[in-house]
Design a protein around this motif. Structure first.
Motif, PDB file in Angstrom:
ATOM      1  N   TYR A  20      43.949  40.642  37.591  1.00 35.62           N
ATOM      2  CA  TYR A  20      44.652  41.598  38.463  1.00 35.62           C
ATOM      3  C   TYR A  20      43.707  42.175  39.517  1.00 35.62           C
ATOM      4  O   TYR A  20      44.028  42.203  40.711  1.00 35.62           O
ATOM      5  CB  TYR A  20      45.242  42.720  37.614  1.00 35.62           C
ATOM      6  CG  TYR A  20      45.827  43.841  38.444  1.00 35.62           C
ATOM      7  CD1 TYR A  20      47.087  43.719  39.009  1.00 35.62           C
ATOM      8  CD2 TYR A  20      45.107  45.008  38.680  1.00 35.62           C
ATOM      9  CE1 TYR A  20      47.627  44.751  39.783  1.00 35.62           C
ATOM     10  CE2 TYR A  20      45.627  46.041  39.442  1.00 35.62           C
ATOM     11  CZ  TYR A  20      46.887  45.897  39.996  1.00 35.62           C
ATOM     12  OH  TYR A  20      47.405  46.916  40.772  1.00 35.62           O
ATOM     13  N   PHE A  21      42.555  42.644  39.080  1.00 33.74           N
ATOM     14  CA  PHE A  21      41.623  43.263  40.023  1.00 33.74           C
ATOM     15  C   PHE A  21      40.992  42.239  40.962  1.00 33.74           C
ATOM     16  O   PHE A  21      40.512  42.586  42.038  1.00 33.74           O
ATOM     17  CB  PHE A  21      40.543  44.032  39.267  1.00 33.74           C
ATOM     18  CG  PHE A  21      41.049  45.276  38.613  1.00 33.74           C
ATOM     19  CD1 PHE A  21      41.543  46.327  39.382  1.00 33.74           C
ATOM     20  CD2 PHE A  21      41.071  45.400  37.234  1.00 33.74           C
ATOM     21  CE1 PHE A  21      42.027  47.485  38.780  1.00 33.74           C
ATOM     22  CE2 PHE A  21      41.554  46.548  36.630  1.00 33.74           C
ATOM     23  CZ  PHE A  21      42.042  47.595  37.402  1.00 33.74           C
ATOM     24  N   GLU A  38      43.417  42.387  43.746  1.00 39.81           N
ATOM     25  CA  GLU A  38      43.917  43.728  44.043  1.00 39.81           C
ATOM     26  C   GLU A  38      43.898  44.036  45.532  1.00 39.81           C
ATOM     27  O   GLU A  38      44.806  44.699  46.055  1.00 39.81           O
ATOM     28  CB  GLU A  38      43.085  44.766  43.289  1.00 39.81           C
ATOM     29  CG  GLU A  38      43.562  46.193  43.495  1.00 39.81           C
ATOM     30  CD  GLU A  38      42.635  47.199  42.834  1.00 39.81           C
ATOM     31  OE1 GLU A  38      43.092  48.313  42.547  1.00 39.81           O
ATOM     32  OE2 GLU A  38      41.452  46.859  42.620  1.00 39.81           O
ATOM     33  N   ASN A  39      42.900  43.572  46.247  1.00 43.60           N
ATOM     34  CA  ASN A  39      42.716  43.960  47.652  1.00 43.60           C
ATOM     35  C   ASN A  39      43.311  42.964  48.638  1.00 43.60           C
ATOM     36  O   ASN A  39      43.037  43.051  49.839  1.00 43.60           O
ATOM     37  CB  ASN A  39      41.226  44.148  47.956  1.00 43.60           C
ATOM     38  CG  ASN A  39      40.622  45.302  47.173  1.00 43.60           C
ATOM     39  OD1 ASN A  39      41.280  46.308  46.936  1.00 43.60           O
ATOM     40  ND2 ASN A  39      39.368  45.150  46.754  1.00 43.60           N
ATOM     41  N   ARG A  41      53.049  38.804  45.370  1.00 47.39           N
ATOM     42  CA  ARG A  41      51.622  38.925  45.107  1.00 47.39           C
ATOM     43  C   ARG A  41      51.096  37.679  44.400  1.00 47.39           C
ATOM     44  O   ARG A  41      51.814  37.020  43.648  1.00 47.39           O
ATOM     45  CB  ARG A  41      51.336  40.138  44.221  1.00 47.39           C
ATOM     46  CG  ARG A  41      51.703  41.487  44.796  1.00 47.39           C
ATOM     47  CD  ARG A  41      51.367  42.575  43.787  1.00 47.39           C
ATOM     48  NE  ARG A  41      52.020  42.338  42.504  1.00 47.39           N
ATOM     49  CZ  ARG A  41      51.752  43.040  41.389  1.00 47.39           C
ATOM     50  NH1 ARG A  41      50.828  43.997  41.418  1.00 47.39           N
ATOM     51  NH2 ARG A  41      52.401  42.771  40.273  1.00 47.39           N
ATOM     52  N   PHE A  71      48.983  37.782  42.088  1.00 47.30           N
ATOM     53  CA  PHE A  71      48.922  38.104  40.663  1.00 47.30           C
ATOM     54  C   PHE A  71      50.230  37.771  39.956  1.00 47.30           C
ATOM     55  O   PHE A  71      50.221  37.380  38.782  1.00 47.30           O
ATOM     56  CB  PHE A  71      48.591  39.584  40.469  1.00 47.30           C
ATOM     57  CG  PHE A  71      48.636  40.022  39.029  1.00 47.30           C
ATOM     58  CD1 PHE A  71      47.597  39.713  38.171  1.00 47.30           C
ATOM     59  CD2 PHE A  71      49.728  40.720  38.525  1.00 47.30           C
ATOM     60  CE1 PHE A  71      47.638  40.091  36.830  1.00 47.30           C
ATOM     61  CE2 PHE A  71      49.778  41.105  37.193  1.00 47.30           C
ATOM     62  CZ  PHE A  71      48.722  40.794  36.351  1.00 47.30           C
ATOM     63  N   PHE A 120      50.246  46.516  35.106  1.00 54.10           N
ATOM     64  CA  PHE A 120      49.991  45.803  36.358  1.00 54.10           C
ATOM     65  C   PHE A 120      51.269  45.431  37.096  1.00 54.10           C
ATOM     66  O   PHE A 120      51.223  44.761  38.123  1.00 54.10           O
ATOM     67  CB  PHE A 120      49.142  44.560  36.093  1.00 54.10           C
ATOM     68  CG  PHE A 120      47.827  44.873  35.441  1.00 54.10           C
ATOM     69  CD1 PHE A 120      46.999  45.857  35.962  1.00 54.10           C
ATOM     70  CD2 PHE A 120      47.426  44.203  34.306  1.00 54.10           C
ATOM     71  CE1 PHE A 120      45.791  46.150  35.366  1.00 54.10           C
ATOM     72  CE2 PHE A 120      46.216  44.489  33.688  1.00 54.10           C
ATOM     73  CZ  PHE A 120      45.388  45.477  34.223  1.00 54.10           C
TER      74      PHE A 120
END
Length: 247
Positions: free
Chosen positions: A35-36, A39-40, A49, A51, A124
């Motif tokens: 996820y991270f 993230e950006n 997304r 993710f 998330f």
């Protein structure tokens, strides 16, 4: 006898905190890392997304990998310590023993899938068209597949290090060829043919069907049944590796 074997294995796991952590906590932590990792990213609102696509696939891949590792090492310990041979001198049938292990690890696999899926949806905010229940179902079947392959591969290892060495042979090719990184129709003919018979490919295809449809499709059910059939076949093959007497 099957249930007695399952209770014994679950009792052993209950006292092994490292294995419990590996089964229940590590997949959630790896999912957080995925996820991270994205993230950006900056995407228009209409584009899903990354993710939502990759994280969904990880819900199947992480349980598969973790359960393969835990099961193969645990079963190897039973073989090398003489526990398995002593059990086979009793009236217990090989099927009772094997399916007892499968039931015990499948229960842990179900808990693992529930934890990982809950983290994906509630923390998330995984956003797909299909129901989370079907995602959990595929994740559990995938984890049970890891259990079955772990039971089978443990017969060909003599040490825990050798058991781990089976991961590049059994696990990694499936991850590379399941269609996660490159669409299968963009692979060369040989790799595409190989990917078409790998178990993980069916789970990824089933998850894609869930992600893109609000209701379960015939393709999803077909992939699910194929995965279930593969699990049964692998368990039967694993039962053939059990011997009542060592050579």
């Amino acid at each position: 006898m099957t249930l007695a074997t399952a209770r014994r294995v679950l009792g052993q796991l209950r006292h092994d905190r490292r294995s419990i952590g590996l089964i229940l906590v590590v997949p959630a932590l790896l999912l957080a890392a995925v996820y991270f990792l994205f993230e950006n990213e900056s995407l228009p609102p209409a584009i899903p997304r990354t993710f939502d696509r990759v994280g969904l696939m990880m819900l199947a891949i992480f349980p598969f990998v973790v359960m393969f590792l835990v099961t193969s090492i645990t079963m190897l310990r039973e073989r090398t310590s003489g526990t398995l041979e002593r059990l086979l001198t009793t009236p217990i049938h090989k099927a009772d023993l094997l399916f007892g292990y499968a039931i015990a690890f499948s229960i842990m696999a179900a808990l693992q899938s529930l934890v990982a899926t809950a983290v994906a949806y509630w923390i998330f905010e995984l956003d797909i068209q299909g129901s989370p229940g079907y995602v959990v179902m595929i994740a559990v079947i995938n984890a049970v597949l890891g259990v079955a392959l772990g039971l089978l591969c443990s017969a060909f290892a003599r040490t825990e290090f050798q058991a781990v060495q089976f991961m590049p042979v059994v696990v990694v090719p499936q991850i590379l060829l399941c269609g996660l990184f490159v669409a299968r129709d963009r692979m060369n003919d040989v790799l595409e043919a190989i990917s078409g018979v790998l178990p993980l490919t069916f789970s990824v295809d089933a998850l894609r069907e869930i992600a893109g449809n609000t209701e379960p499709t015939d393709t999803m059910w077909q992939d699910t049944m194929v995965m279930g059939g593969i699990v049964v076949v692998v368990l039967v093959l694993a039962s053939l590796t059990l011997r009542r007497r060592t050579s």
